[in-house]
Design a protein around this motif. Structure first.
Motif, PDB file in Angstrom:
ATOM      1  N   LEU A 295      57.450 -13.790 108.353  1.00  0.00           N
ATOM      2  CA  LEU A 295      57.889 -14.858 109.235  1.00  0.00           C
ATOM      3  C   LEU A 295      59.030 -15.761 108.263  1.00  0.00           C
ATOM      4  CD1 LEU A 295      55.238 -16.618 111.615  1.00  0.00           C
ATOM      5  CD2 LEU A 295      56.698 -14.341 111.906  1.00  0.00           C
TER       6      LEU A 295
ATOM      7  N   LYS B   9      62.736 -16.105 109.985  1.00  0.00           N
ATOM      8  CA  LYS B   9      62.552 -15.996 111.094  1.00  0.00           C
ATOM      9  C   LYS B   9      63.112 -16.966 112.093  1.00  0.00           C
ATOM     10  CE  LYS B   9      61.282 -11.270 111.319  1.00  0.00           C
ATOM     11  NZ  LYS B   9      61.839 -10.202 111.952  1.00  0.00           N
TER      12      LYS B   9
ATOM     13  N   LEU C  35      53.310 -22.276 111.087  1.00  0.00           N
ATOM     14  CA  LEU C  35      54.549 -21.472 111.196  1.00  0.00           C
ATOM     15  C   LEU C  35      55.593 -21.982 110.109  1.00  0.00           C
ATOM     16  CD1 LEU C  35      55.007 -21.502 114.892  1.00  0.00           C
ATOM     17  CD2 LEU C  35      54.796 -19.265 113.635  1.00  0.00           C
TER      18      LEU C  35
ATOM     19  N   ALA D 155      58.960 -20.085 108.865  1.00  0.00           N
ATOM     20  CA  ALA D 155      59.545 -20.053 110.281  1.00  0.00           C
ATOM     21  C   ALA D 155      60.613 -21.161 110.126  1.00  0.00           C
ATOM     22  CB  ALA D 155      58.846 -19.989 111.282  1.00  0.00           C
TER      23      ALA D 155
ATOM     24  N   ASP E 149      56.560  -8.200 115.201  1.00  0.00           N
ATOM     25  CA  ASP E 149      57.046  -9.464 115.122  1.00  0.00           C
ATOM     26  C   ASP E 149      55.669 -10.453 115.681  1.00  0.00           C
ATOM     27  OD1 ASP E 149      59.048  -9.460 113.581  1.00  0.00           O
ATOM     28  OD2 ASP E 149      60.547  -9.859 115.115  1.00  0.00           O
TER      29      ASP E 149
ATOM     30  N   ALA F 136      53.365 -13.320 113.731  1.00  0.00           N
ATOM     31  CA  ALA F 136      53.350 -14.529 114.245  1.00  0.00           C
ATOM     32  C   ALA F 136      51.927 -15.036 114.702  1.00  0.00           C
ATOM     33  CB  ALA F 136      54.110 -14.918 115.539  1.00  0.00           C
TER      34      ALA F 136
END
Length: 435
Positions: free
Chosen positions: A57, A60, A98, A103, A209, A213
């Motif tokens: 991640l 991303k 995240l 992220a 993906d 996540a």
């Protein structure tokens, strides 16, 4: 969107430029975090240059639904009535995880008010048209999530799913949407609709993906997902009411998908569940579980006739206020019994296959003012998806290729089989893509 090998900052700037060019016409996002996202993208690029990636991640670009707490601002959950709410004291755990995984959080996405409806309309914000045709509904309640992924203004979107609110917009916009087992990902710091049914999950253009996540939000290691072989896989098909009223195109696509699975070595078997669904429908004649639980969450403002809330939310919730707490407790006990029976029933196969929705996206104009048509469309959109929430299952929607309007193939698995469903979905994704 540029190739993922492009630096995160460059990809972010391309997206921000696209969104800026729309001016006030952008409808997928309700709030952008441009400067903070730039800092996160720069940090991800610096880690990449130094060989210190935080995992799949890192870098991303991720959007989050407007019900996830962000420290320092009120969590609106798609409602103007929440503008005076106190600001969140901290990021929701899913958001914190995240960010810790690298992220880049670009913004909050449009949702239906309090996540209560499934078509994608919210009277307080312009409807984000479907990513494939702006005149069509996006699906809800994670409407902006589905559109942002499908149009390429993020890599991954985080949504919530109480009766299909991730999988419906995923199917209608042609992307992947994953609803985990409800207990898998913490709900703390996310505005609730129905605590018994709510799940937090990802939408993306690929299963890989979504899996990455999901693992990060669940607090597990986001290892590279290994595809599960389809040979010998027992795929249950629940003949009966969940296959009624399919549009001709979706019926043909579902049949073709089953044929591809069979030719790949899977065994297609009957799996009757109509009786369990019927018993739950009987138990919920007093009101849906989501509506009953939401009526308690919103009890403070529901008696106020002047409350600026969508009538499609207020009317059903006010009716549910009249149902006693004892009746709700009895209903939840009945549900627990049926969840156990469904788990036993599904033990006879590895997973269940269904069309995600019986119909594709309809024109926004067809449901904006015609309440009967709105109710018909919403009922069909929810029908298949809500089974996974009602019976505490995990499920994923995969885009079906070759259709004029996007539709999804849904794979449902028993409670706690999330990683197996994702591994199987990786193989099915390739199968569908290659055919």
């Amino acid at each position: 969107m540029s190739n993922a090998s492009t630096p995160a900052r460059d990809r972010l700037e391309q997206i921000l430029s696209r969104l800026d060019a729309r001016g006030g016409e952008d409808r997928a996002y309700v709030r952008l975090y441009a400067e903070n996202a730039r800092a996160e993208a720069d940090a991800a690029d610096e880690r990449g240059r130094a060989g210190n990636s935080l995992g799949p991640l890192d870098g991303k670009i991720v959007s989050i639904k407007d019900l996830v707490d962000v420290a320092g601002e009120p969590t609106l959950a798609g409602s103007v009535i929440r503008r005076s709410a106190p600001p969140a004291m901290a990021d929701a755990p899913v958001l914190a995880r995240l960010r810790a995984a690298g992220a880049v959080i670009i913004g909050k996405t449009h949702m239906t008010e309090f996540a209560f409806t499934a078509v994608g309309l919210n009277p307080h914000d312009p409807v984000p048209g479907n990513a494939t045709d702006k005149s069509l509904i996006p699906g809800g309640s994670s409407s902006g999530a589905g559109v942002s992924v499908a149009e390429g203004t993020c890599d991954i979107a985080i949504g919530s799913d109480t009766g299909g609110s991730i999988r419906i917009p995923a199917a209608l916009n042609g992307v992947v949407g994953f609803k985990p087992t409800a207990s898998r990902i913490p709900l703390d710091g996310t505005f609730p609709l129905s605590p018994s049914l709510d799940s937090i999950g990802p939408l993306a253009r690929t299963v890989a993906d979504c899996a990455a996540a999901d693992a990060v939000m669940a607090g597990t290691q986001p290892d590279v997902l290994a595809a599960r072989p389809l040979t010998g896989l027992r795929v249950g098909v629940p003949l009966g009411l969940l296959l009624e009223e399919l549009s001709p195109e979706i019926a043909a696509a579902f049949s073709a998908s089953l044929d591809r699975l069979s030719r790949a070595g899977a065994q297609i078997v009957d799996c009757a569940i109509d009786d369990l669904i019927g018993r739950l429908r009987q138990a919920t004649r007093i009101g849906s579980i989501a509506g009953l639980e939401a009526s308690r969450i919103h009890a403070a403002w529901l008696p106020d006739d002047a409350a600026p809330v969508d009538e499609r939310v207020t009317a059903p919730l006010r009716r549910r206020l009249a149902v006693s707490d004892e009746a709700i407790a009895d209903l939840l006990q009945t549900r627990r019994t049926l969840v156990a029976e469904m788990d036993e029933r599904l033990s006879r196969c590895d997973l269940i296959a269904l069309p995600t929705t019986p119909i594709a996206a309809v024109p926004i104009t067809s449901v904006e003012t015609d309440e009967a048509e709105y109710d018909r469309v919403e009922g069909l959109l929810l029908r298949n998806c809500q089974v996974a929430n009602q019976f505490d299952l995990t499920a994923i929607s995969l885009p079906v290729p070759g259709l004029a309007r996007p539709a999804g193939l849904m794979l449902m698995g028993r409670n706690g089989t999330d990683e197996g469903v994702l591994a199987t979905a990786l193989s099915v994704e390739t199968l569908l893509r290659d055919c």
